[in-house]
Design a protein around this motif. Sequence first.
Motif, mmCIF file in Angstrom:
data_model
loop_
_atom_site.group_PDB
_atom_site.id
_atom_site.type_symbol
_atom_site.label_atom_id
_atom_site.label_comp_id
_atom_site.label_asym_id
_atom_site.label_seq_id
_atom_site.Cartn_x
_atom_site.Cartn_y
_atom_site.Cartn_z
ATOM 1 N N ILE A 288 0.897 -0.975 0.147
ATOM 2 C CA ILE A 288 0.136 0.208 -0.281
ATOM 3 C C ILE A 288 0.974 1.223 -0.332
ATOM 4 O O ILE A 288 1.713 1.685 0.598
ATOM 5 C CB ILE A 288 -0.786 -0.055 1.045
ATOM 6 C CG1 ILE A 288 -1.771 -1.521 1.223
ATOM 7 C CG2 ILE A 288 -1.675 1.249 1.573
ATOM 8 C CD1 ILE A 288 -2.932 -1.833 2.624
ATOM 9 N N LEU A 289 0.915 2.318 -0.997
ATOM 10 C CA LEU A 289 1.588 3.238 -1.275
ATOM 11 C C LEU A 289 1.214 4.159 0.332
ATOM 12 O O LEU A 289 -0.437 4.376 0.482
ATOM 13 C CB LEU A 289 1.270 4.296 -2.355
ATOM 14 C CG LEU A 289 1.438 3.651 -3.681
ATOM 15 C CD1 LEU A 289 1.288 3.704 -4.573
ATOM 16 C CD2 LEU A 289 2.933 3.223 -3.973
ATOM 17 N N ASN A 290 2.214 4.964 0.430
ATOM 18 C CA ASN A 290 2.518 5.550 1.274
ATOM 19 C C ASN A 290 3.440 7.031 1.573
ATOM 20 O O ASN A 290 3.812 6.899 0.361
ATOM 21 C CB ASN A 290 2.782 5.361 2.467
ATOM 22 C CG ASN A 290 3.935 4.481 3.022
ATOM 23 O OD1 ASN A 290 5.329 5.605 2.026
ATOM 24 N ND2 ASN A 290 4.690 3.243 2.794
ATOM 25 N N LEU A 291 3.183 8.301 2.313
ATOM 26 C CA LEU A 291 3.441 9.675 2.199
ATOM 27 C C LEU A 291 5.006 8.516 1.929
ATOM 28 O O LEU A 291 5.719 9.923 1.068
ATOM 29 C CB LEU A 291 3.231 10.758 2.889
ATOM 30 C CG LEU A 291 2.119 10.972 2.963
ATOM 31 C CD1 LEU A 291 1.549 12.341 4.017
ATOM 32 C CD2 LEU A 291 1.230 11.811 1.742
ATOM 33 N N ASN A 292 5.897 8.387 2.568
ATOM 34 C CA ASN A 292 7.568 7.793 2.606
ATOM 35 C C ASN A 292 7.830 7.249 1.785
ATOM 36 O O ASN A 292 8.950 7.547 0.793
ATOM 37 C CB ASN A 292 7.819 6.378 3.920
ATOM 38 C CG ASN A 292 7.691 7.419 5.310
ATOM 39 O OD1 ASN A 292 8.004 8.610 5.017
ATOM 40 N ND2 ASN A 292 7.705 6.865 6.001
ATOM 41 N N ASP A 293 6.456 7.030 1.062
ATOM 42 C CA ASP A 293 7.031 6.029 -1.337
ATOM 43 C C ASP A 293 6.532 7.217 -1.521
ATOM 44 O O ASP A 293 7.730 7.455 -2.296
ATOM 45 C CB ASP A 293 6.202 5.004 -1.323
ATOM 46 C CG ASP A 293 5.883 3.744 -0.073
ATOM 47 O OD1 ASP A 293 7.058 3.241 0.095
ATOM 48 O OD2 ASP A 293 4.833 3.135 -0.220
ATOM 49 N N CYS A 294 6.170 8.576 -1.349
ATOM 50 C CA CYS A 294 5.790 9.655 -2.419
ATOM 51 C C CYS A 294 7.293 10.309 -2.139
ATOM 52 O O CYS A 294 7.904 10.438 -3.115
ATOM 53 C CB CYS A 294 4.980 9.534 -1.840
ATOM 54 S SG CYS A 294 3.325 9.679 -2.500
ATOM 55 N N PHE A 295 7.842 10.387 -0.885
ATOM 56 C CA PHE A 295 8.837 11.178 -0.954
ATOM 57 C C PHE A 295 10.365 10.605 -1.437
ATOM 58 O O PHE A 295 11.113 11.117 -1.837
ATOM 59 C CB PHE A 295 9.518 12.121 0.538
ATOM 60 C CG PHE A 295 8.141 12.681 1.472
ATOM 61 C CD1 PHE A 295 8.580 13.970 0.835
ATOM 62 C CD2 PHE A 295 6.867 12.800 1.720
ATOM 63 C CE1 PHE A 295 7.917 15.144 0.694
ATOM 64 C CE2 PHE A 295 6.054 13.365 1.974
ATOM 65 C CZ PHE A 295 6.133 15.292 1.644
ATOM 66 N N ASN A 296 10.250 8.959 -1.022
ATOM 67 C CA ASN A 296 11.697 8.673 -1.751
ATOM 68 C C ASN A 296 11.547 8.232 -3.363
ATOM 69 O O ASN A 296 12.747 8.723 -3.831
ATOM 70 C CB ASN A 296 11.663 7.244 -0.864
ATOM 71 C CG ASN A 296 11.982 6.869 0.046
ATOM 72 O OD1 ASN A 296 12.576 7.420 0.320
ATOM 73 N ND2 ASN A 296 11.403 5.717 1.388
ATOM 74 N N TYR A 297 10.436 8.883 -3.968
ATOM 75 C CA TYR A 297 9.769 8.266 -5.326
ATOM 76 C C TYR A 297 10.445 10.000 -5.666
ATOM 77 O O TYR A 297 11.315 9.821 -6.683
ATOM 78 C CB TYR A 297 8.720 8.520 -5.678
ATOM 79 C CG TYR A 297 8.710 8.217 -7.311
ATOM 80 C CD1 TYR A 297 9.048 7.279 -7.972
ATOM 81 C CD2 TYR A 297 7.912 9.552 -8.144
ATOM 82 C CE1 TYR A 297 8.771 7.077 -9.107
ATOM 83 C CE2 TYR A 297 7.232 9.773 -8.968
ATOM 84 C CZ TYR A 297 8.064 8.641 -10.396
ATOM 85 O OH TYR A 297 8.363 8.834 -11.474
#
Length: 183
Positions: free
Chosen positions: A37-46
């Motif tokens: 499940i995508l999360n904000l950490n994934d977004c900032f890492n990307y």
Amino acid sequence: SICNTKKYTYECFNILIFSLSQIKFFFLKNNYDNSHILNLNDCFNYNQKIEMFDGLNKMYCSDCHSKEDILLQKRIDITPPVLIIVLDRGVNSMDYRENFEFEEILNLQDFVPNNNYTLYYLCGVIVHFGESGPSGHFIALCKMDIYSPWYSYNDSTVNECQDQRELFRKGTPYILFYHYYNN
């Protein structure tokens, strides 16, 4: 010749737009489990990943006046007191209801070194209810400060929320509003 010029571009912002379909594709391509499940950490890492522009994608360097292999990385140096995060779900995409996890307290210390604004509290969410991306109904869930109750703004009706997490789960979050938290 190899150009070793480093260039920096600074842009002021208070809105970050994250394309969930691009982020999910990137993580699937890099062997993440499809059930992740995508999360904000994934977004900032990307957002801060390093991209290589080489071969046919070389970029022109104004210092050495030639096309060069370029490494490009976005980095956040200074954050605003109010941070708005748009979760771009793609109107015609099948993943408009993609699950997404977000925190009520957001800590950006790992993504923003040496900054005063790294701790934020969630103060608003725009949520979509409906069977498809282009149709349905949007409501706003907001609160005045970290300690105040949540309120649901639904057309001309305003109600105090007894369980805002239930509304977050039932709907699809589109926009997250975070305010700097000075604990």
